[in-house]
Design a protein around this motif. Structure first.
Motif, PDB file in Angstrom:
ATOM      1  N   TYR A  39       0.852  -1.251   0.006  1.00 38.64           N
ATOM      2  CA  TYR A  39      -0.044   0.139  -0.007  1.00 38.64           C
ATOM      3  C   TYR A  39       0.824   1.256   0.064  1.00 38.64           C
ATOM      4  O   TYR A  39       0.639   2.151  -0.595  1.00 38.64           O
ATOM      5  CB  TYR A  39      -0.950   0.193   1.294  1.00 38.64           C
ATOM      6  N   SER A  40       2.167   1.106   0.660  1.00 37.25           N
ATOM      7  CA  SER A  40       2.863   2.199   0.745  1.00 37.25           C
ATOM      8  C   SER A  40       3.369   3.003  -0.552  1.00 37.25           C
ATOM      9  O   SER A  40       3.711   4.024  -0.702  1.00 37.25           O
ATOM     10  CB  SER A  40       4.004   2.102   1.748  1.00 37.25           C
ATOM     11  N   ASP A  41       3.507   1.894  -1.485  1.00 34.13           N
ATOM     12  CA  ASP A  41       3.971   2.190  -3.156  1.00 34.13           C
ATOM     13  C   ASP A  41       2.940   2.882  -3.801  1.00 34.13           C
ATOM     14  O   ASP A  41       3.124   3.588  -4.723  1.00 34.13           O
ATOM     15  CB  ASP A  41       4.354   0.914  -3.680  1.00 34.13           C
ATOM     16  N   GLY A 100      -7.072  -1.380 -14.546  1.00 33.59           N
ATOM     17  CA  GLY A 100      -8.275  -1.358 -13.447  1.00 33.59           C
ATOM     18  C   GLY A 100      -7.697  -1.555 -11.983  1.00 33.59           C
ATOM     19  O   GLY A 100      -8.400  -1.737 -11.278  1.00 33.59           O
ATOM     20  N   ASN A 101      -6.426  -1.508 -11.667  1.00 28.77           N
ATOM     21  CA  ASN A 101      -5.837  -1.434 -10.449  1.00 28.77           C
ATOM     22  C   ASN A 101      -6.070  -0.244  -9.552  1.00 28.77           C
ATOM     23  O   ASN A 101      -6.329   0.812 -10.263  1.00 28.77           O
ATOM     24  CB  ASN A 101      -4.233  -1.796 -10.549  1.00 28.77           C
ATOM     25  N   TYR A 102      -6.011  -0.307  -8.327  1.00 27.35           N
ATOM     26  CA  TYR A 102      -6.080   0.853  -7.469  1.00 27.35           C
ATOM     27  C   TYR A 102      -4.763   1.355  -7.395  1.00 27.35           C
ATOM     28  O   TYR A 102      -3.606   0.729  -7.365  1.00 27.35           O
ATOM     29  CB  TYR A 102      -6.428  -0.050  -5.898  1.00 27.35           C
ATOM     30  N   ASN A 103      -4.383   2.609  -7.474  1.00 21.92           N
ATOM     31  CA  ASN A 103      -3.370   3.287  -7.599  1.00 21.92           C
ATOM     32  C   ASN A 103      -3.366   4.493  -6.874  1.00 21.92           C
ATOM     33  O   ASN A 103      -4.439   5.013  -6.195  1.00 21.92           O
ATOM     34  CB  ASN A 103      -2.911   3.459  -8.940  1.00 21.92           C
ATOM     35  N   GLN A 104      -2.335   5.483  -6.895  1.00 23.88           N
ATOM     36  CA  GLN A 104      -2.537   6.747  -6.290  1.00 23.88           C
ATOM     37  C   GLN A 104      -3.602   7.622  -6.749  1.00 23.88           C
ATOM     38  O   GLN A 104      -4.102   8.414  -5.921  1.00 23.88           O
ATOM     39  CB  GLN A 104      -1.194   7.470  -6.541  1.00 23.88           C
ATOM     40  N   PHE A 105      -4.038   7.521  -7.936  1.00 28.32           N
ATOM     41  CA  PHE A 105      -5.160   8.345  -8.531  1.00 28.32           C
ATOM     42  C   PHE A 105      -6.413   8.146  -7.549  1.00 28.32           C
ATOM     43  O   PHE A 105      -7.303   8.963  -7.174  1.00 28.32           O
ATOM     44  CB  PHE A 105      -5.240   8.037  -9.933  1.00 28.32           C
ATOM     45  N   TRP A 106      -6.424   6.819  -7.381  1.00 28.77           N
ATOM     46  CA  TRP A 106      -7.787   6.532  -6.745  1.00 28.77           C
ATOM     47  C   TRP A 106      -7.504   6.608  -5.209  1.00 28.77           C
ATOM     48  O   TRP A 106      -8.687   6.825  -4.459  1.00 28.77           O
ATOM     49  CB  TRP A 106      -8.176   4.775  -7.193  1.00 28.77           C
ATOM     50  N   ASP A 107      -6.528   6.284  -4.870  1.00 23.29           N
ATOM     51  CA  ASP A 107      -6.123   6.668  -3.279  1.00 23.29           C
ATOM     52  C   ASP A 107      -6.664   7.975  -2.999  1.00 23.29           C
ATOM     53  O   ASP A 107      -6.949   8.374  -1.783  1.00 23.29           O
ATOM     54  CB  ASP A 107      -4.969   6.047  -3.088  1.00 23.29           C
ATOM     55  N   ALA A 108      -6.291   8.964  -3.820  1.00 20.42           N
ATOM     56  CA  ALA A 108      -6.551  10.615  -3.587  1.00 20.42           C
ATOM     57  C   ALA A 108      -7.913  10.546  -3.458  1.00 20.42           C
ATOM     58  O   ALA A 108      -8.394  11.912  -3.216  1.00 20.42           O
ATOM     59  CB  ALA A 108      -5.912  11.240  -4.671  1.00 20.42           C
ATOM     60  N   ARG A 109      -8.695   9.722  -4.044  1.00 21.34           N
ATOM     61  CA  ARG A 109     -10.059   9.770  -4.167  1.00 21.34           C
ATOM     62  C   ARG A 109     -10.720   8.933  -3.285  1.00 21.34           C
ATOM     63  O   ARG A 109     -11.971   8.498  -3.475  1.00 21.34           O
ATOM     64  CB  ARG A 109     -10.623   9.786  -5.598  1.00 21.34           C
TER      65      ARG A 109
END
Length: 814
Positions: free
Chosen positions: A261-263, A464-473
């Motif tokens: 997750y930290s990545d 379709g992966n969870y990434n920084q873009f989605w983590d910010a949202r």
């Protein structure tokens, strides 16, 4: 009909008399009258549309107190008031029709059947005190058309006849419509934010539409309902349609990773901001710009008549505001909280876009609530997670709690129901209403095109992966910051903003010291403030009167923690302590011959993921309520289905007794794909011929609800039963990319023809399944309404010996 009223505040006799004095039903002239005379006087006062004593007496001849006596005769006789006679009159005042809705010979049977409030200890013969108690309760009782009798009288002008009523006026713990809606003040302000999203060297100004009572001009401080609506300034539907992504393509193989997750954790942008505007030293009391009537949420309109101000703001990147759309990130959150901070007296606003003359929300009492559905509800959650001062409560309906759960699922691109091919970039384009001002768009076009390209890249439709873009949202990360009391409303059949969004937020709020109320209805993506069977608007009146006007009305105690609409019996709501908590878990093994009807002969049955081009064209031709009905029927129900090979169906034997599914059904599969890619979908089905509730509510009273005297109207709605029985209903659904079998950001290799253990949860539900029905699980791959649909010819084998379903059952003892 069946009525549910939770918002009635039990009241002592002394307070009943005081409140009836306040609203002018009781005074020195009638407070000492005998029962018959007192009731006569109260009914006459309720006949608002009749202005003379003679006209009122004529009107009374059309009311019957029993089968033989009209109200005029009855009151002239000064006979004792019986319980039956009172409730015959009451039914007619509530606009119910004799012989059709109730019988004059026995009104109490129907009164109980309709679940209308009643004096439980009332004697058969009423004295004056009983008349007062019963009349007070009657004023708080819903009419046939879904609002209290007092609200109906107010719409007829009851309060308008008095010039000296208190503002605000509180009756039974709720604010009353005594404000003059013909004199509302509508003005425009420009709030300065702590953002420069269009990078022009100036802080983004945000236009806000303010509607406030004229009474504020005399010094009255009022609370505000704020609706943050990115749609408020118009949408670019044609541009959004052009940008919509092609979903008729296969799922892609993904390179394995070992991400933690930290990545992929989002890092806040620490860019330096331009200096604040200093203005020209002048402060205005009134705005330079005004606006006419526009779109308004009916719940907001209801409270405008009750002395609340209402503010609408579309946010960054919308017409007449600065900035760029970002679809749900922190910038949109801060553009929402900026309006709240201005209403709370902690931020500057200006009278025009030049930013010269400041204007304060001098009329605000600094207590703000937020309202609205979908994106409008989502921004409430976003704002609340900042802990912004002044925000006392949110009434958040059909709201997203994590944008990944809106546009993605378990490593798959999954569309919100009814919007195949939409994504964060499409929504940004649709709401970037700055395009609608030619000059403004000319100046910002290049920056917007770059912004849109960045969103398209970062949302990553390929994996379709969870990434920084989605983590910010993902607002769930910051739930611990919430200080506002929360009302969460969601449809259990909402396949647009799916129920996982509200369940995740609801569970997270259990660890936060705020008051939370949850409403779950049988609708899709709808509002529920105009339903006949539930006093939702009254409850919100009780709630907001408490939260924004600081009236001690027991709102926290009277409104149930969880209110859920029944899916079998119309107009029935259950009040519970919890949802998806303390269940009994039942495990169904997919090869268990004692539980499963007609299990597969082979331990490893196969399904094949491919449609012909002709089938795909035919199935996707007609969409209804977010589903392709012909495909759905062929997939889950048709025994002679042309796509029989694309799914496996497991049905329990007919149930021996009723069950209620409470929460998230778990699907546990041992599955192999003959390719190095794989997606699996699962539907939970209620099988059995039955007349179910329609998927959308019906209008049962056109413009039957009045928000106040000569004010806005709304139509009364309710879920009705289907005209004809149906063989099945989808209860819930879920999807998984087989390469994301650990989580949504960790990608594993997928070796063809190797079995893998997969577990994922279906969307949470609360579903009553009657005895005799069958619970079904349909396993398939491509979902035409939600996933990409390349249907690339993958064959899957399921090991039924090692596959199961875990069903959370409602524990009535919990």
């Amino acid at each position: 009909m069946k009525n549910h009223q939770f918002a009635f505040v039990p009241t002592k006799l002394t307070d009943i008399k005081s409140e009836l004095h306040t609203i002018r039903f009781l005074d020195q002239e009638n407070q000492s009258l005998a029962a018959n005379e007192l009731l006569h006087d109260l009914v006459n006062r309720a006949l608002v549309n009749y202005r003379t004593a003679q006209s009122k007496e004529i009107a009374l001849t059309d009311f019957m107190v029993d089968a033989d006596t009209d109200a005029h005769e009855f009151f002239a006789s000064q006979a004792p008031v019986s319980k039956q006679q009172f409730y015959n009159l009451a039914f007619q005042l509530l606009q119910f029709q004799t012989n059709e809705d109730f019988s004059l010979a026995d009104p109490l049977t129907k009164w109980a059947e309709f679940n209308l409030p009643i004096l439980l200890d009332a004697p058969d013969e009423f004295d004056s005190t009983t008349v007062l108690k019963a009349w007070y309760l009657l004023l708080n009782t819903h009419t046939k058309f879904g609002q209290t009798l007092l609200d109906a009288l107010a719409a007829d002008g009851y309060f308008a006849q008095f010039n000296d009523l208190a503002t605000p006026l509180i009756f039974n713990g709720k604010t009353q419509p005594v404000f003059d809606t013909t004199a509302l003040i509508r003005e425009v302000v420009y709030v300065e934010s702590d953002l420069d999203t269009d990078h022009d060297g100036k802080r983004d100004l945000l236009m806000a539409h303010v509607i406030r009572p004229a009474e504020t001009e005399s010094g009255l401080k009022v609370p505000t309902l704020f609706t943050a609506s990115p749609y408020d300034q118009g949408t670019n539907d044609i541009a959004g349609e052009k940008l919509t992504h092609n979903v008729d393509q296969p799922i892609a193989h993904k390179d394995p990773n070992q991400l933690e997750y930290s990545d992929i954790e989002a890092v806040a942008d620490q860019q330096a901001l331009p200096a604040k505007r200093i203005g020209n030293g002048k402060t205005a009391r009134h705005a330079e710009e005004h606006f006419q009537n526009g779109w308004g949420y009916t719940l907001n309109n209801y409270f405008l008549a009750r002395g609340f101000a209402v503010v609408y703001a579309a946010g960054i990147g919308t017409k007449d505001s600065d900035g760029l759309r970002t679809t749900g990130d922190r910038a949109e959150t801060l553009s929402t909280t900026a309006i709240i901070e201005w209403l709370d007296g902690k931020r500057n606003a200006f009278t025009n876009r030049n930013g010269e003359i400041k204007i304060k929300a001098w009329w605000s009492n600094h207590n703000i609530g937020m309202t609205g559905r979908s994106y409008l509800g989502t921004l409430q959650t976003a704002a609340a997670t900042t802990g912004v001062a002044g925000l006392k409560t949110c009434i958040s309906e059909a709201a997203i709690s994590s944008w990944y759960d809106y546009y993605r699922e378990n490593g798959l691109v999954v569309a919100p129901g009814g919007f195949q091919g939409e994504d964060a970039d499409v929504l940004a384009e649709e709401t970037f209403s700055r395009e609608q001002r030619a000059g403004d768009y000319h100046r910002i076009k290049a920056k917007w095109e770059q912004q849109l390209a960045d969103i398209t890249r970062d949302q990553d439709r390929l994996t379709g992966n969870y990434n920084q873009f989605w983590d910010a949202r993902n607002y769930l990360k910051d739930v611990g910051n919430i200080k506002a009391d929360m009302v969460l409303v969601h449809g259990l059949n909402d396949w647009n903003v799916k129920p996982r969004n509200v369940e995740n937020l609801y569970q997270a709020l259990k660890d936060v010291p705020v008051e939370t109320k949850l409403f779950l209805h049988q609708g899709q993506h709808i509002y529920i403030n105009n339903f006949r069977s539930l006093d939702f608007t009254d409850m919100m009146n009780l709630w907001l009167t408490n939260k924004l006007l600081a009236v001690d009305n027991h709102a926290n105690d009277l409104i149930p923690p969880v209110t859920i609409q029944d899916n079998v019996t119309p107009e029935t709501w259950h009040s519970l302590d919890n949802w998806a908590t303390d269940q009994t878990i039942k495990t169904l093994n997919l090869n268990d011959q004692s539980e499963i009807e007609h299990p597969y002969d082979h331990v490893t049955p196969a399904f094949f993921d491919q449609l012909t081009k002709e089938q795909l064209t035919e199935y996707t031709k007609h969409e209804s309520s977010g589903q392709y009905d012909e495909w759905l029927n062929d997939l889950v129900n048709n025994p002679d289905s042309p796509i029989d090979q694309t799914r496996l169906i497991f049905k329990t034997k007919p149930l021996a007794h009723d069950i209620t599914i409470d929460g998230k059904v778990g699907v546990h599969l041992t599955l192999a794909s003959d390719h190095n890619v794989g997606l699996v979908s699962a539907m939970l089905i209620d099988y059995g011929e039955a007349t179910r509730l329609n998927v959308s509510p019906s209008t049962i009273g056109l413009n039957a609800i009045n928000a106040g005297f000569q004010w806005t109207q709304d139509s009364l709605r309710e879920f009705t039963k289907q005209a004809h029985p149906s063989p099945f209903k989808m209860i819930s659904i879920g999807h998984l990319n087989m390469q994301n079998r650990q989580n949504s950001y960790r990608v594993n290799e997928l070796t063809p023809n190797q079995y893998y253990d997969l577990s994922f949860e279906l969307q949470p539900t609360f579903y009553h399944l009657p005895a005799g029905r069958q619970l079904g699980l349909v396993i398939y791959a491509t979902d035409l309404s939600m996933t990409v649909r390349g249907t690339m010819g993958v064959t899957y084998h399921l090991n039924t010996n090692q596959s199961s379903l875990t069903v959370p059952l409602f524990n009535k003892k919990a």
